[in-house]
Design a protein around this motif. Structure first.
Motif, mmCIF file in Angstrom:
data_model
loop_
_atom_site.group_PDB
_atom_site.id
_atom_site.type_symbol
_atom_site.label_atom_id
_atom_site.label_comp_id
_atom_site.label_asym_id
_atom_site.label_seq_id
_atom_site.Cartn_x
_atom_site.Cartn_y
_atom_site.Cartn_z
ATOM 1 N N LEU A 9 0.840 -1.196 0.000
ATOM 2 C CA LEU A 9 0.000 0.000 0.000
ATOM 3 C C LEU A 9 0.872 1.242 0.000
ATOM 4 N N SER A 10 0.652 2.145 -0.957
ATOM 5 C CA SER A 10 1.338 3.434 -0.974
ATOM 6 C C SER A 10 0.562 4.433 -0.124
ATOM 7 N N THR A 63 2.780 -3.332 -8.383
ATOM 8 C CA THR A 63 1.815 -4.342 -7.946
ATOM 9 C C THR A 63 1.363 -4.004 -6.537
ATOM 10 N N THR A 64 0.173 -4.430 -6.170
ATOM 11 C CA THR A 64 -0.328 -4.196 -4.816
ATOM 12 C C THR A 64 -0.622 -5.500 -4.087
ATOM 13 N N GLY A 65 -0.275 -6.631 -4.697
ATOM 14 C CA GLY A 65 -0.477 -7.917 -4.044
ATOM 15 C C GLY A 65 -0.110 -9.063 -4.965
ATOM 16 N N SER A 116 11.154 -15.365 -3.950
ATOM 17 C CA SER A 116 11.394 -13.932 -3.757
ATOM 18 C C SER A 116 10.853 -13.153 -4.945
ATOM 19 N N LYS A 117 10.569 -11.885 -4.702
ATOM 20 C CA LYS A 117 10.141 -10.981 -5.775
ATOM 21 C C LYS A 117 10.731 -9.601 -5.507
ATOM 22 N N SER A 118 11.273 -8.975 -6.554
ATOM 23 C CA SER A 118 11.865 -7.644 -6.428
ATOM 24 C C SER A 118 10.935 -6.593 -7.017
ATOM 25 N N ILE A 119 10.897 -5.436 -6.361
ATOM 26 C CA ILE A 119 10.039 -4.333 -6.781
ATOM 27 C C ILE A 119 10.855 -3.051 -6.739
ATOM 28 N N ILE A 138 -6.364 -10.879 -5.320
ATOM 29 C CA ILE A 138 -4.987 -10.904 -4.804
ATOM 30 C C ILE A 138 -4.407 -9.503 -4.727
ATOM 31 N N ASP A 139 -4.654 -8.658 -5.737
ATOM 32 C CA ASP A 139 -4.231 -7.258 -5.673
ATOM 33 C C ASP A 139 -5.073 -6.524 -4.643
ATOM 34 N N CYS A 140 -4.403 -5.745 -3.794
ATOM 35 C CA CYS A 140 -5.143 -4.995 -2.773
ATOM 36 C C CYS A 140 -5.727 -3.700 -3.328
ATOM 37 N N SER A 141 -5.182 -3.213 -4.433
ATOM 38 C CA SER A 141 -5.784 -2.087 -5.174
ATOM 39 C C SER A 141 -6.074 -0.878 -4.300
#
Length: 323
Positions: free
Chosen positions: A42-43, A52-54, A62-65, A101-104
């Motif tokens: 969440l921003s 992405t939000t979820g 692992s995932k990089s953002i 899955i995305d929190c949007s």
């Protein structure tokens, strides 16, 4: 010196500068739990959203953002998630209520362990913390890589607070067989005394409670109540990268996804041992001094390389004007 040599030199130095470490921050989210975790992101209001939000992370994944500059917001993990017959996605802990899955743009429904960040904030510093103010659902560790500063170090909560949760704060599984999360006293009792609101809305009037003290004893570097700033806010300079690890001390005390394969081995990650983080502040600080010194040295070396490259470009350009 011919113009072709000058141009070649300029291109070579430009390429060198591009290959040097940049100032962009990378978040790497790692699931070291022995079950699937669905991170939520969440921003803050008025801040550009992340890509992405979820999403889901299988154990060991692992995932990089890459966040935009001056980003501020939070990360958390969702557990015991499933999709019903209508296609609605939901989680027993950390759910954001989006139905997918995305929190949007939706935040975590408490209780949830939170990692909070403000990048390039006051004085060009990054500010970050791990917060239990909204309760706890799983262990989390935040580790900066490549930054510097006296307070640029690991923070988090690696204890199993679900096992140590007071009875009146427990969130039970659907079968009422195990504790899956631990509420904050504010959520459990909705009292100004515990929520630091009303007459208790200042650092002078809102003091640690017996409940927040349980959190603080188990996780001395995490926020345990709203005004727990002094020992729980960390800062880094030099735009470091950050690794956010769920379950930094692997546990097999519960399974948060019935679809996980119990036969898989739980991978380890290079994080400080839970005993060091939980039980010995002196050892913990000492272990981080070397890491901070190395990070500072890398930051200084990077700055000098960039400065040297820029100076060389200027010198070549000035020389080309004389030819």
């Amino acid at each position: 010196m011919s113009h072709s040599v000058v141009i070649f030199s300029l291109l070579a130095l430009s390429l060198l500068l591009q290959l040097l470490p940049g100032d962009a921050t990378t978040f790497t989210i790692t699931n070291n739990c022995d079950y699937t975790v669905w991170p939520g992101l969440l921003s803050n209001a008025g801040v550009a959203p992340l890509s992405t939000t979820g999403f889901s992370l299988q154990k060991g994944e692992s995932k990089s953002i890459n966040p935009p500059s001056n980003w501020a917001g939070r990360f958390w993990g969702r557990t015991f998630c499933s999709t019903d017959k209508t296609g609605k996605f939901s989680c027993l802990t950390g759910d954001c209520g989006s139905g997918k899955i995305d929190c949007s743009g939706a935040g975590a429904i408490p209780p949830a362990t939170l990692a909070e960040f403000t990048l390039d904030g006051s004085g060009g510093m990054d500010f970050y913390d791990v917060s239990l103010v909204d309760g706890y659902n799983l262990a989390m560790l935040v580790a900066p890589r490549g930054g510097g500063g006296p307070n640029c170090s690991f923070t988090g909560c690696v204890s199993d607070l679900n096992g140590a949760c007071p009875t009146e704060l427990k969130v039970m599984s659907e079968e009422e067989e195990s504790t899956v999360a631990c509420k904050s006293a504010c959520e459990a009792f909705n009292s100004p005394q515990y929520c630091c609101s009303g007459a208790y809305g200042s650092p002078d009037t809102c003091q640690p409670s017996s409940y927040s003290s349980v959190f603080k004893k188990a996780c001395p570097r995490a926020y345990s109540y709203a005004y727990d700033d002094k020992s729980s806010t960390f800062t880094c300079k030099g735009s470091p990268d950050y690794t956010i690890t769920f379950c930094p001390s692997p546990t097999t005390s519960q399974k948060a996804s019935s679809s996980d394969n119990d036969d898989d081995e739980t991978p380890s990650t290079p994080t400080p041992s839970s005993d060091v983080i939980m039980n010995s502040s002196m050892i913990y600080e000492g272990a981080l001094d070397a890491s901070s010194s190395l990070s500072t040295s890398i930051y200084v070396l990077h700055s000098r390389l960039v400065a040297g490259g820029v100076a060389a470009l200027i010198a070549i350009w000035q020389l080309s004007q004389l030819l």
